[in-house]
Motif scaffolding. Sequence first.
Motif, PDB file in Angstrom:
ATOM      1  N   LEU A   1      29.546  47.760 -13.143  1.00  0.00           N
ATOM      2  CA  LEU A   1      28.172  46.325 -13.474  1.00  0.00           C
ATOM      3  C   LEU A   1      28.502  45.285 -12.776  1.00  0.00           C
ATOM      4  O   LEU A   1      27.197  44.426 -12.310  1.00  0.00           O
ATOM      5  N   ALA A   2      29.632  44.884 -12.042  1.00  0.00           N
ATOM      6  CA  ALA A   2      30.764  43.660 -11.700  1.00  0.00           C
ATOM      7  C   ALA A   2      29.450  43.893 -10.724  1.00  0.00           C
ATOM      8  O   ALA A   2      29.030  42.487 -10.038  1.00  0.00           O
ATOM      9  N   SER A   3      28.749  45.017  -9.371  1.00  0.00           N
ATOM     10  CA  SER A   3      28.151  44.959  -8.469  1.00  0.00           C
ATOM     11  C   SER A   3      27.681  44.766  -8.865  1.00  0.00           C
ATOM     12  O   SER A   3      26.075  44.195  -7.737  1.00  0.00           O
ATOM     13  N   ALA A   4      26.753  45.686  -9.514  1.00  0.00           N
ATOM     14  CA  ALA A   4      25.171  45.769 -10.377  1.00  0.00           C
ATOM     15  C   ALA A   4      25.206  43.447 -10.483  1.00  0.00           C
ATOM     16  O   ALA A   4      23.616  43.476  -9.918  1.00  0.00           O
ATOM     17  N   LYS A   5      25.840  43.382 -11.028  1.00  0.00           N
ATOM     18  CA  LYS A   5      25.305  41.841 -11.128  1.00  0.00           C
ATOM     19  C   LYS A   5      25.292  41.341 -10.215  1.00  0.00           C
ATOM     20  O   LYS A   5      24.207  39.595  -9.990  1.00  0.00           O
ATOM     21  N   THR A   6      26.349  41.715  -8.895  1.00  0.00           N
ATOM     22  CA  THR A   6      26.223  40.597  -7.402  1.00  0.00           C
ATOM     23  C   THR A   6      25.508  40.464  -7.046  1.00  0.00           C
ATOM     24  O   THR A   6      24.579  39.685  -6.236  1.00  0.00           O
ATOM     25  N   ILE A   7      24.880  42.077  -6.778  1.00  0.00           N
ATOM     26  CA  ILE A   7      23.073  42.096  -6.029  1.00  0.00           C
ATOM     27  C   ILE A   7      22.081  41.621  -7.146  1.00  0.00           C
ATOM     28  O   ILE A   7      21.683  40.882  -6.454  1.00  0.00           O
ATOM     29  N   GLU A   8      22.133  41.852  -8.407  1.00  0.00           N
ATOM     30  CA  GLU A   8      21.037  41.116  -9.387  1.00  0.00           C
ATOM     31  C   GLU A   8      21.119  39.586  -8.862  1.00  0.00           C
ATOM     32  O   GLU A   8      20.022  38.937  -8.838  1.00  0.00           O
ATOM     33  N   ARG A   9      22.537  38.777  -8.501  1.00  0.00           N
ATOM     34  CA  ARG A   9      22.450  37.218  -8.916  1.00  0.00           C
ATOM     35  C   ARG A   9      21.759  36.480  -7.080  1.00  0.00           C
ATOM     36  O   ARG A   9      21.789  35.630  -7.096  1.00  0.00           O
ATOM     37  N   ALA A  10      22.332  37.866  -6.510  1.00  0.00           N
ATOM     38  CA  ALA A  10      22.151  37.270  -4.884  1.00  0.00           C
ATOM     39  C   ALA A  10      20.542  37.517  -4.580  1.00  0.00           C
ATOM     40  O   ALA A  10      19.505  37.589  -3.529  1.00  0.00           O
ATOM     41  N   GLY A  11      19.510  38.018  -6.065  1.00  0.00           N
ATOM     42  CA  GLY A  11      18.349  38.494  -5.536  1.00  0.00           C
ATOM     43  C   GLY A  11      18.256  40.035  -5.457  1.00  0.00           C
ATOM     44  O   GLY A  11      16.706  39.382  -4.915  1.00  0.00           O
ATOM     45  N   GLY A  12      18.316  40.821  -5.402  1.00  0.00           N
ATOM     46  CA  GLY A  12      18.356  42.085  -6.055  1.00  0.00           C
ATOM     47  C   GLY A  12      17.662  42.241  -6.851  1.00  0.00           C
ATOM     48  O   GLY A  12      17.503  41.713  -8.186  1.00  0.00           O
ATOM     49  N   VAL A  13      16.265  43.351  -6.137  1.00  0.00           N
ATOM     50  CA  VAL A  13      15.602  43.782  -7.390  1.00  0.00           C
ATOM     51  C   VAL A  13      15.983  45.234  -7.499  1.00  0.00           C
ATOM     52  O   VAL A  13      16.001  45.975  -6.134  1.00  0.00           O
ATOM     53  N   LEU A  14      16.608  45.793  -8.570  1.00  0.00           N
ATOM     54  CA  LEU A  14      16.657  47.198  -9.465  1.00  0.00           C
ATOM     55  C   LEU A  14      15.637  48.487  -9.004  1.00  0.00           C
ATOM     56  O   LEU A  14      14.061  48.736  -8.712  1.00  0.00           O
ATOM     57  N   GLU A  15      15.937  48.903  -7.535  1.00  0.00           N
ATOM     58  CA  GLU A  15      14.403  50.157  -7.297  1.00  0.00           C
ATOM     59  C   GLU A  15      14.277  51.732  -8.653  1.00  0.00           C
ATOM     60  O   GLU A  15      13.924  51.687  -8.916  1.00  0.00           O
ATOM     61  N   GLU A  16      15.789  51.668  -8.409  1.00  0.00           N
ATOM     62  CA  GLU A  16      15.966  52.639  -9.417  1.00  0.00           C
ATOM     63  C   GLU A  16      17.678  53.173  -9.554  1.00  0.00           C
ATOM     64  O   GLU A  16      18.268  53.141  -8.738  1.00  0.00           O
ATOM     65  N   ILE A  17      17.583  54.401 -10.713  1.00  0.00           N
ATOM     66  CA  ILE A  17      19.410  54.511 -10.085  1.00  0.00           C
ATOM     67  C   ILE A  17      18.397  56.628 -10.156  1.00  0.00           C
ATOM     68  O   ILE A  17      17.777  57.030 -11.103  1.00  0.00           O
ATOM     69  N   ARG A  18      19.862  56.276  -8.947  1.00  0.00           N
ATOM     70  CA  ARG A  18      19.063  57.607  -8.597  1.00  0.00           C
ATOM     71  C   ARG A  18      20.327  58.773  -8.734  1.00  0.00           C
ATOM     72  O   ARG A  18      21.847  58.510  -8.622  1.00  0.00           O
ATOM     73  N   HIS A  19      20.456  59.736  -9.005  1.00  0.00           N
ATOM     74  CA  HIS A  19      21.255  60.740  -9.180  1.00  0.00           C
ATOM     75  C   HIS A  19      21.466  62.040  -8.377  1.00  0.00           C
ATOM     76  O   HIS A  19      21.012  62.125  -7.374  1.00  0.00           O
ATOM     77  N   THR A  20      22.617  61.324  -7.440  1.00  0.00           N
ATOM     78  CA  THR A  20      23.417  62.359  -5.960  1.00  0.00           C
ATOM     79  C   THR A  20      24.289  63.119  -6.584  1.00  0.00           C
ATOM     80  O   THR A  20      25.198  62.930  -7.156  1.00  0.00           O
ATOM     81  N   GLY A  21      25.675  64.317  -5.577  1.00  0.00           N
ATOM     82  CA  GLY A  21      25.796  64.800  -5.603  1.00  0.00           C
ATOM     83  C   GLY A  21      27.709  63.771  -5.634  1.00  0.00           C
ATOM     84  O   GLY A  21      28.172  64.832  -5.863  1.00  0.00           O
ATOM     85  N   HIS A  22      27.333  62.461  -5.852  1.00  0.00           N
ATOM     86  CA  HIS A  22      28.457  61.897  -5.667  1.00  0.00           C
ATOM     87  C   HIS A  22      28.511  60.952  -7.282  1.00  0.00           C
ATOM     88  O   HIS A  22      29.490  60.101  -7.432  1.00  0.00           O
ATOM     89  N   GLY A  23      26.999  61.463  -7.370  1.00  0.00           N
ATOM     90  CA  GLY A  23      27.489  60.513  -8.939  1.00  0.00           C
ATOM     91  C   GLY A  23      26.114  59.396  -9.021  1.00  0.00           C
ATOM     92  O   GLY A  23      25.465  59.812  -7.542  1.00  0.00           O
ATOM     93  N   ALA A  24      25.803  58.766 -10.331  1.00  0.00           N
ATOM     94  CA  ALA A  24      25.307  57.793 -10.191  1.00  0.00           C
ATOM     95  C   ALA A  24      25.094  56.873  -9.053  1.00  0.00           C
ATOM     96  O   ALA A  24      25.552  56.330  -9.506  1.00  0.00           O
TER      97      ALA A  24
ATOM     98  N   TRP B   1      16.791  46.387  -3.316  1.00  0.00           N
ATOM     99  CA  TRP B   1      16.784  45.743  -3.188  1.00  0.00           C
ATOM    100  C   TRP B   1      16.109  44.092  -2.721  1.00  0.00           C
ATOM    101  O   TRP B   1      15.962  43.831  -3.740  1.00  0.00           O
ATOM    102  N   ILE B   2      16.717  44.084  -1.973  1.00  0.00           N
ATOM    103  CA  ILE B   2      16.575  42.088  -1.379  1.00  0.00           C
ATOM    104  C   ILE B   2      15.990  41.812  -0.279  1.00  0.00           C
ATOM    105  O   ILE B   2      15.944  42.395   0.575  1.00  0.00           O
ATOM    106  N   ALA B   3      14.983  40.855  -0.497  1.00  0.00           N
ATOM    107  CA  ALA B   3      14.116  40.156   0.674  1.00  0.00           C
ATOM    108  C   ALA B   3      15.377  39.396   1.590  1.00  0.00           C
ATOM    109  O   ALA B   3      15.529  39.028   1.206  1.00  0.00           O
ATOM    110  N   ALA B   4      15.126  39.902   2.759  1.00  0.00           N
ATOM    111  CA  ALA B   4      15.778  38.977   3.960  1.00  0.00           C
ATOM    112  C   ALA B   4      15.049  37.730   4.622  1.00  0.00           C
ATOM    113  O   ALA B   4      15.234  37.493   5.429  1.00  0.00           O
ATOM    114  N   GLY B   5      13.392  38.190   4.137  1.00  0.00           N
ATOM    115  CA  GLY B   5      12.946  37.050   5.234  1.00  0.00           C
ATOM    116  C   GLY B   5      11.684  38.058   6.169  1.00  0.00           C
ATOM    117  O   GLY B   5      12.126  39.374   6.569  1.00  0.00           O
TER     118      GLY B   5
END
Length: 167
Positions: free
Chosen positions: A130-153, A158-162
Amino acid sequence: MPELLAPTVRLRLAWLTAHREWGPGRHEDGFGLSAADSVESPAGFAEWVTALAKDRVVYRWLVEHGQVLGGIAVRAGPADYVRWAGQVGFGIRPSARGRGLASWAVTRILPEARRLGLSRALLVCQAENLASAKTIERAGGVLEEIRHTGHGAVRRYWIAAGEPSTG
């Protein structure tokens, strides 16, 4: 005030101090360090820094008052690793966390993403980090999805770069 600097042998001892703080086997995204890299000796460290400069990935270290506080990287291309790990990866040493450095670094690295031709960048973190999730959101990241992979969820943001650089 922190700076984003290209990896340099001048900061070898400061980098090693940050690296040791993570401890053995700990994750340090943004440094481009692999298990095969030998960074303890001055020659090995210089070889690693030279290899980073030749890589297609843009690496920057977060440095303040001569201390390496973390690292951030921008990766471009359709490689499986980029789809799995994201186009921007970062790590902040434990003693420097909680200061907003990672969000600061993410926003400051976006011009590099534009120079690599990206109009937006993918950032990925473990779903339970959750710390990294909050970091990304504070920087402008928009959640696309929570994806389940072979290494966990994982959370995929996505964040706009211009508009990408044309020259």
